[in-house]
Scaffold this motif. Sequence first.
Motif, PDB file in Angstrom:
ATOM      1  N   ASN A  20       9.294  28.658 -48.159  1.00  0.00           N
ATOM      2  CA  ASN A  20       9.643  27.367 -48.701  1.00  0.00           C
ATOM      3  C   ASN A  20       8.469  26.417 -48.463  1.00  0.00           C
ATOM      4  N   ASN A  21       8.598  25.174 -48.884  1.00  0.00           N
ATOM      5  CA  ASN A  21       7.414  24.334 -48.938  1.00  0.00           C
ATOM      6  C   ASN A  21       6.818  24.007 -47.584  1.00  0.00           C
ATOM      7  N   SER A  22       7.699  23.864 -46.579  1.00  0.00           N
ATOM      8  CA  SER A  22       7.142  23.424 -45.309  1.00  0.00           C
ATOM      9  C   SER A  22       6.459  24.556 -44.575  1.00  0.00           C
ATOM     10  N   ARG A  23       5.361  24.237 -43.953  1.00  0.00           N
ATOM     11  CA  ARG A  23       4.617  25.244 -43.204  1.00  0.00           C
ATOM     12  C   ARG A  23       5.498  25.854 -42.117  1.00  0.00           C
ATOM     13  N   LEU A  24       6.281  24.984 -41.480  1.00  0.00           N
ATOM     14  CA  LEU A  24       7.127  25.483 -40.407  1.00  0.00           C
ATOM     15  C   LEU A  24       8.347  26.215 -40.948  1.00  0.00           C
ATOM     16  N   GLY A  25       8.686  25.926 -42.195  1.00  0.00           N
ATOM     17  CA  GLY A  25       9.865  26.557 -42.785  1.00  0.00           C
ATOM     18  C   GLY A  25       9.763  28.069 -42.808  1.00  0.00           C
ATOM     19  N   LEU A  26       8.528  28.550 -42.826  1.00  0.00           N
ATOM     20  CA  LEU A  26       8.292  29.988 -42.813  1.00  0.00           C
ATOM     21  C   LEU A  26       8.931  30.639 -41.608  1.00  0.00           C
ATOM     22  N   HIS A  27       8.998  29.845 -40.573  1.00  0.00           N
ATOM     23  CA  HIS A  27       9.204  30.425 -39.274  1.00  0.00           C
ATOM     24  C   HIS A  27      10.584  30.097 -38.737  1.00  0.00           C
ATOM     25  N   SER A  28      11.577  30.366 -39.566  1.00  0.00           N
ATOM     26  CA  SER A  28      12.893  29.848 -39.256  1.00  0.00           C
ATOM     27  C   SER A  28      13.520  30.428 -38.002  1.00  0.00           C
ATOM     28  N   SER A  29      13.108  31.627 -37.590  1.00  0.00           N
ATOM     29  CA  SER A  29      13.774  32.209 -36.428  1.00  0.00           C
ATOM     30  C   SER A  29      13.473  31.415 -35.165  1.00  0.00           C
ATOM     31  N   LEU A  30      12.446  30.552 -35.236  1.00  0.00           N
ATOM     32  CA  LEU A  30      12.131  29.736 -34.067  1.00  0.00           C
ATOM     33  C   LEU A  30      13.077  28.556 -33.920  1.00  0.00           C
ATOM     34  N   HIS A  31      13.640  28.145 -35.030  1.00  0.00           N
ATOM     35  CA  HIS A  31      14.406  26.907 -35.001  1.00  0.00           C
ATOM     36  C   HIS A  31      15.814  27.147 -34.514  1.00  0.00           C
ATOM     37  N   SER A  32      16.308  26.237 -33.686  1.00  0.00           N
ATOM     38  CA  SER A  32      17.701  26.377 -33.316  1.00  0.00           C
ATOM     39  C   SER A  32      18.517  25.526 -34.272  1.00  0.00           C
ATOM     40  N   PRO A  33      19.401  26.145 -35.054  1.00  0.00           N
ATOM     41  CA  PRO A  33      20.176  25.375 -36.003  1.00  0.00           C
ATOM     42  C   PRO A  33      21.128  24.418 -35.301  1.00  0.00           C
ATOM     43  N   LYS A 353       0.129  33.479 -47.776  1.00  0.00           N
ATOM     44  CA  LYS A 353       1.373  32.961 -47.188  1.00  0.00           C
ATOM     45  C   LYS A 353       1.037  31.999 -46.052  1.00  0.00           C
ATOM     46  N   GLU A 354       1.896  31.052 -45.856  1.00  0.00           N
ATOM     47  CA  GLU A 354       1.691  30.082 -44.784  1.00  0.00           C
ATOM     48  C   GLU A 354       1.802  30.776 -43.448  1.00  0.00           C
ATOM     49  N   SER A 355       0.975  30.368 -42.510  1.00  0.00           N
ATOM     50  CA  SER A 355       0.950  31.077 -41.234  1.00  0.00           C
ATOM     51  C   SER A 355       0.427  30.172 -40.133  1.00  0.00           C
ATOM     52  N   HIS A 356       0.740  30.559 -38.905  1.00  0.00           N
ATOM     53  CA  HIS A 356       0.140  29.888 -37.748  1.00  0.00           C
ATOM     54  C   HIS A 356      -1.139  30.584 -37.312  1.00  0.00           C
ATOM     55  N   ALA A 357      -1.523  31.628 -38.051  1.00  0.00           N
ATOM     56  CA  ALA A 357      -2.754  32.353 -37.706  1.00  0.00           C
ATOM     57  C   ALA A 357      -3.974  31.497 -38.054  1.00  0.00           C
ATOM     58  N   PHE A 358      -5.126  31.873 -37.519  1.00  0.00           N
ATOM     59  CA  PHE A 358      -6.386  31.192 -37.835  1.00  0.00           C
ATOM     60  C   PHE A 358      -7.159  31.945 -38.904  1.00  0.00           C
ATOM     61  N   TYR A 359      -7.126  33.282 -38.794  1.00  0.00           N
ATOM     62  CA  TYR A 359      -7.937  34.120 -39.673  1.00  0.00           C
ATOM     63  C   TYR A 359      -7.047  35.093 -40.421  1.00  0.00           C
ATOM     64  N   SER A 360      -7.674  35.816 -41.359  1.00  0.00           N
ATOM     65  CA  SER A 360      -6.897  36.802 -42.116  1.00  0.00           C
ATOM     66  C   SER A 360      -7.678  38.106 -42.286  1.00  0.00           C
ATOM     67  N   LEU A 361      -6.937  39.134 -42.564  1.00  0.00           N
ATOM     68  CA  LEU A 361      -7.485  40.415 -43.017  1.00  0.00           C
ATOM     69  C   LEU A 361      -6.605  40.835 -44.178  1.00  0.00           C
ATOM     70  N   ARG A 362      -7.216  41.503 -45.155  1.00  0.00           N
ATOM     71  CA  ARG A 362      -6.422  41.803 -46.350  1.00  0.00           C
ATOM     72  C   ARG A 362      -5.421  42.945 -46.118  1.00  0.00           C
ATOM     73  N   ASP A 363      -5.836  43.988 -45.413  1.00  0.00           N
ATOM     74  CA  ASP A 363      -4.914  45.109 -45.180  1.00  0.00           C
ATOM     75  C   ASP A 363      -5.340  45.881 -43.941  1.00  0.00           C
ATOM     76  N   PRO A 364      -4.481  46.820 -43.475  1.00  0.00           N
ATOM     77  CA  PRO A 364      -4.797  47.517 -42.226  1.00  0.00           C
ATOM     78  C   PRO A 364      -6.149  48.226 -42.253  1.00  0.00           C
ATOM     79  N   SER A 365      -6.619  48.664 -43.427  1.00  0.00           N
ATOM     80  CA  SER A 365      -7.896  49.387 -43.439  1.00  0.00           C
ATOM     81  C   SER A 365      -9.031  48.468 -42.989  1.00  0.00           C
ATOM     82  N   GLU A 366      -8.865  47.160 -43.168  1.00  0.00           N
ATOM     83  CA  GLU A 366      -9.903  46.229 -42.698  1.00  0.00           C
ATOM     84  C   GLU A 366      -9.874  46.078 -41.181  1.00  0.00           C
ATOM     85  N   ASP A 367      -8.691  46.313 -40.568  1.00  0.00           N
ATOM     86  CA  ASP A 367      -8.577  46.125 -39.113  1.00  0.00           C
ATOM     87  C   ASP A 367      -9.478  47.106 -38.365  1.00  0.00           C
TER      88      ASP A 367
END
Length: 369
Positions: A20-33, A353-367
């Motif tokens: 959803n639009n909010s950056r934090l919205g991605l991370h709903s399992s963190l929120h206590s409803p 996708k929105e994330s709290h990460a700093f960097y990215s890799l495209r797929d496991p083969s890059e790891d």
Amino acid sequence: MVDRKSSDSAPVLTDPAPMNNSRLGLHSSLHSPQGVVFSPGLFLTGSKKKTVALDDVRTSSWLDAMKSSSPTHRKLAKDSGTELVPTGADVAYCNWMLKYPSALASFEQITNHAKGKRLALFLDYDGTLSPIVDNPDSAFMSLAMRAAVRNVAKCFPTAIISGRSRDKVYEFVGLTNLYYAGSHGMDIMGPVRPTSNDQPHCTRSTDKQGKEVNLFQPASQFLPMIDEVFKSLVDITKEIKGAKVENNKFCVSVHYRNVDEKCWMKIAESVDKILKDYPRLRLTHGRKVLEVRPVLDWDKGKAVEFLLESLGLSDCDDVLPIYVGDDRTDEDAFKVLREGNRGYGILVSSAPKESHAFYSLRDPSEDAV
Ligand SMILES: O=P(O)(O)OC[C@H]1O[C@H](O[C@H]2O[C@H](CO)[C@@H](O)[C@H](O)[C@H]2O)[C@H](O)[C@@H](O)[C@@H]1O
């Protein structure tokens, strides 16, 4: 056995549709409803106020989340000898990388920042060390990846933090010089800590090599409940072609990757029906998987903090933790590292996708590079 219908039991926490639009919205399992509070221990408590209408909303929001989980995006054509015609998705990915630069391209920047620091490496398994495949039992990591992990673990403390059971992920990785956390961090085998005798949920044990270790299992009282719910989920989904239920010891995965999309609602309804009887269990969404887990204030982020502490690396300015992961559950760990500028999250994703990460890799083969 855990009382599954206790009056102070918590409502099932569900994730709304991701992205959803909010950056934090991605991370709903963190929120206590609303109505849910964190008790002094690990348990979440609250009151159960669900209505039938709300249940309908819930299952259809599950369906939205299921539809948007693990989107497939074509890779930028390369090495094919054909002329590249970037699609809108390619352009979107390139724009996204401005915000989450490639960890490979930023290697020098990362090593500069790591100078004079002790690294600690945390790795998710599925989608990070192994490619996503249709059959969860065949998610093998490549030889190159295993060699890369073995080498890195010789230099820095390295831990695998997976949603799988700890035994299963150890079976896949097969390396002894690592620490392993299964069930999204609810089952950690780590180094013996001087204080571990005083810690709740910690016991001394020995690993497969006979070395003394510290076992941290904050959800151990949920074991009978998880076994029971696993059996019920196997039973209720047995007629749904392609559905697969996996027992991850302290949590259960209901896979729908191989289920016809027309039957996804049936999967959501089946899981919802079972969970109604288990207010002390909650649901989170992964990549074409519904994950049932205890209502505990514990996640991969907490597991990272726990392991850093066990390794004597917490509260040290000269420690740089790095976490590599691909999934929504990895966001808890990215967030812990981002907060207080403690370290770097690296998100493995071929789609923006929105994330709290700093960097990215495209797929496991890059790891493994
Ligand atoms: O925390 P992780 O190590 O990333 O584990 C999360 C889930 O991973 C597995 O499922 C995912 O990978 C499968 C194999 O590639 C794939 O078939 C499935 O669709 C993905 O969701 C694992 O089977 C689950 O139990 C884990 O919870």
